[in-house]
Design an enzyme around this catalytic site. Structure first.
Site, mmCIF file in Angstrom:
data_model
loop_
_atom_site.group_PDB
_atom_site.id
_atom_site.type_symbol
_atom_site.label_atom_id
_atom_site.label_comp_id
_atom_site.label_asym_id
_atom_site.label_seq_id
_atom_site.Cartn_x
_atom_site.Cartn_y
_atom_site.Cartn_z
ATOM 1 N N ARG A 85 -15.204 14.997 35.576
ATOM 2 C CA ARG A 85 -15.007 14.128 34.540
ATOM 3 C C ARG A 85 -16.344 14.025 33.638
ATOM 4 O O ARG A 85 -16.439 14.113 32.339
ATOM 5 C CB ARG A 85 -14.608 12.760 34.992
ATOM 6 C CG ARG A 85 -13.258 12.645 35.383
ATOM 7 C CD ARG A 85 -12.944 11.357 35.755
ATOM 8 N NE ARG A 85 -12.668 10.654 34.627
ATOM 9 C CZ ARG A 85 -12.242 9.322 34.671
ATOM 10 N NH1 ARG A 85 -12.285 8.572 35.983
ATOM 11 N NH2 ARG A 85 -12.316 8.673 33.651
ATOM 12 N N CYS A 139 -19.521 4.084 34.547
ATOM 13 C CA CYS A 139 -18.277 5.102 35.101
ATOM 14 C C CYS A 139 -17.160 5.035 34.109
ATOM 15 O O CYS A 139 -17.326 5.154 32.934
ATOM 16 C CB CYS A 139 -17.658 4.425 36.551
ATOM 17 S SG CYS A 139 -17.260 2.781 36.383
#
Length: 283
Positions: free
Chosen positions: A180, A238
């Site tokens: 990611r 995050c």
């Protein structure tokens, strides 16, 4: 003060004269949440069995506000958060221990919120419920009302501009999975990639195969290899500010203070004016 507690030490303290308030924050992110569906909140599992005396806390409703411009898990309204903690029996003068189903993310979110709002004694059960060796209970406790009044800290919290600046002046860690960060896949947010200047530091590398934190010296060595040195200003983000809290907790275990960008990538990537970096390098 230690940020984590072992299951054996928790058992001893629960049997002692000043047992901690125990919070069960079982929760797991659902990819479907991006489509408006709720995450798994663990309430049914709590009802089926929890550490005796534990009070259930709902991450989505009590540890975060409604998703919006602040990201998927923005800060909760502090008056509502304080009321939820008092209902759970939290007082400023009583220690608190938080646990979840073992991943540690949700427990870390509760730990971070309580610490950031001024509670002096909060720890996370290392390894979560799977580490607990005692019996479980289906009895729902009715704790006496606590007295905790949250007062937000002057430091420890980043907004988008602060995260962007820290990525250049200090060390900004991206706690998501490496793919990611690199922008190879993005299952939830509108854009893949990372904040320019951020360093990839997947939070799952802070724990061993048993889900417990690596020893403090190993964590310290890991963060040093990622660019953290004595005196470094450190921040973490995050996807939505949950797994990053776990990384802030890992840094605390290593003796390294760090700030949390609560809006995280869910907020950053929703603003088309924000730059996006892709690939394995911070850029």
């Amino acid at each position: 003060m230690n940020a984590i507690i072992s299951a054996s030490d928790l058992a001893s303290q629960l049997a002692g004269e000043n047992p901690p308030v125990l919070l069960d924050v079982r929760w797991q992110l659902s990819v479907a949440k991006a489509a408006g569906e709720p995450s798994f909140d663990g309430r049914a599992e709590y009802a089926a069995g929890h550490i005796p005396g534990a009070v259930f806390v709902d991450l989505d409703r009590e540890l975060a506000a409604t998703p919006g411009t602040g990201g998927r898990h923005p800060l909760p309204d502090l008056a509502e958060f304080g009321a939820a903690m008092r209902r759970a029996g939290v007082s400023s003068g009583t220690p608190v221990v938080v646990y979840d189903g073992g991943q540690g993310w949700a427990a870390a979110r509760a730990w971070w919120l309580l610490r950031w709002t001024g509670h002096p004694d909060v720890r996370v059960l290392d390894g979560g419920l799977p580490a607990w060796q005692g019996g479980l209970s289906t009895e729902v406790p009715e704790p006496a009302e606590g007295d905790f009044e949250p007062v937000p800290g002057a430091t420890g919290l980043l907004d988008a501009d602060g995260a962007a600046a820290l990525a250049r002046s200090g060390v900004l860690l991206d706690a998501r999975a490496g793919e990611r960060y690199r922008g190879e896949v993005e299952p939830i947010d509108p854009v893949g990639g990372h904040i320019p200047g951020a360093v990839s530091a997947p939070t799952n590398e802070n724990v061993g195969a048993d889900g417990r934190f690596l020893p403090a010296e190993e964590l310290g060595a890991r963060f040093k290899a990622l660019g953290v040195s004595d005196g470094s200003e450190v921040g973490v983000y995050c996807g939505s500010g949950v797994s990053a809290a776990h990384e802030v907790l890992a840094l605390a275990v290593a003796g390294i203070p760090a700030a949390l960008y609560v809006g995280s990538w869910s907020q950053w990537s929703s603003d088309p004016s924000r730059p996006v970096a892709v690939g394995p390098e911070p850029q």
